[in-house]
Design a protein around this motif. Structure first.
Motif, PDB file in Angstrom:
ATOM      1  N   SER A   3       0.686  -1.141  -0.083  1.00  0.00           N
ATOM      2  CA  SER A   3      -0.037   0.063   0.029  1.00  0.00           C
ATOM      3  C   SER A   3       0.870   1.268   0.098  1.00  0.00           C
ATOM      4  O   SER A   3       1.880   1.122   0.380  1.00  0.00           O
ATOM      5  CB  SER A   3      -0.789  -0.048   1.136  1.00  0.00           C
ATOM      6  N   LYS A   4       0.424   2.361  -0.598  1.00  0.00           N
ATOM      7  CA  LYS A   4       1.117   3.595  -0.722  1.00  0.00           C
ATOM      8  C   LYS A   4       0.812   4.362   0.684  1.00  0.00           C
ATOM      9  O   LYS A   4       0.075   4.216   1.409  1.00  0.00           O
ATOM     10  CB  LYS A   4       0.593   4.512  -1.586  1.00  0.00           C
ATOM     11  N   ALA A   5       2.053   4.887   1.092  1.00  0.00           N
ATOM     12  CA  ALA A   5       2.131   5.646   2.288  1.00  0.00           C
ATOM     13  C   ALA A   5       1.208   6.866   1.936  1.00  0.00           C
ATOM     14  O   ALA A   5       1.115   7.479   0.981  1.00  0.00           O
ATOM     15  CB  ALA A   5       3.609   6.057   2.556  1.00  0.00           C
ATOM     16  N   PRO A   6       0.517   7.285   3.145  1.00  0.00           N
ATOM     17  CA  PRO A   6      -0.205   8.339   3.207  1.00  0.00           C
ATOM     18  C   PRO A   6       0.700   9.687   2.614  1.00  0.00           C
ATOM     19  O   PRO A   6       1.827   9.955   3.132  1.00  0.00           O
ATOM     20  CB  PRO A   6      -0.971   8.484   4.517  1.00  0.00           C
ATOM     21  N   PRO A   7      -0.045  10.499   1.984  1.00  0.00           N
ATOM     22  CA  PRO A   7       0.803  11.943   1.695  1.00  0.00           C
ATOM     23  C   PRO A   7       1.106  12.691   3.112  1.00  0.00           C
ATOM     24  O   PRO A   7       0.080  12.650   3.901  1.00  0.00           O
ATOM     25  CB  PRO A   7      -0.222  12.721   0.724  1.00  0.00           C
ATOM     26  N   PRO A   9       0.946  15.472   5.895  1.00  0.00           N
ATOM     27  CA  PRO A   9      -0.150  16.550   5.967  1.00  0.00           C
ATOM     28  C   PRO A   9       0.545  18.025   5.368  1.00  0.00           C
ATOM     29  O   PRO A   9       1.815  18.206   5.278  1.00  0.00           O
ATOM     30  CB  PRO A   9       0.185  16.699   7.302  1.00  0.00           C
TER      31      PRO A   9
END
Length: 94
Positions: A3-7, A9
């Motif tokens: 899964s991609k890391a969240p962007p 903030p």
């Protein structure tokens, strides 16, 4: 599939942190004439519509000018060549 890391903030930028180089124009005839008003007062009069600037904004002390440049972010004066050559007569009230 990984899964991609969240962007990250978003960075909140405050108005006082807005990027800029100078809060005022960095090179003007006024900065040069600030130091040379004793030598060529007619140039200052031409720049200021026939009147000298307010007394509290006129050059009267190398120490005060130095302190202002070191402590006021909007004071971006630089020394004129006369500080580096000659006898310093441009600083005298003759």
């Amino acid at each position: 599939q990984p899964s991609k890391a969240p962007p990250p903030p978003p960075v909140e930028q405050r108005d006082e942190d807005a990027p800029f180089l100078y809060g005022t124009h960095y090179s003007t005839p006024g900065y040069v004439l600030f130091f040379l008003v004793r030598v060529i007062p007619e140039f200052m009069l031409c720049l200021q519509n026939g009147k000298f600037d307010a007394p509290d904004r006129m050059f009267d002390s190398v120490q005060d000018a130095f302190d202002s440049v070191c402590n006021a972010p909007t004071d971006v004066k630089e020394l004129v060549p006369e500080f580096y050559s000659g006898d310093g007569s441009f600083l005298k009230n003759d």
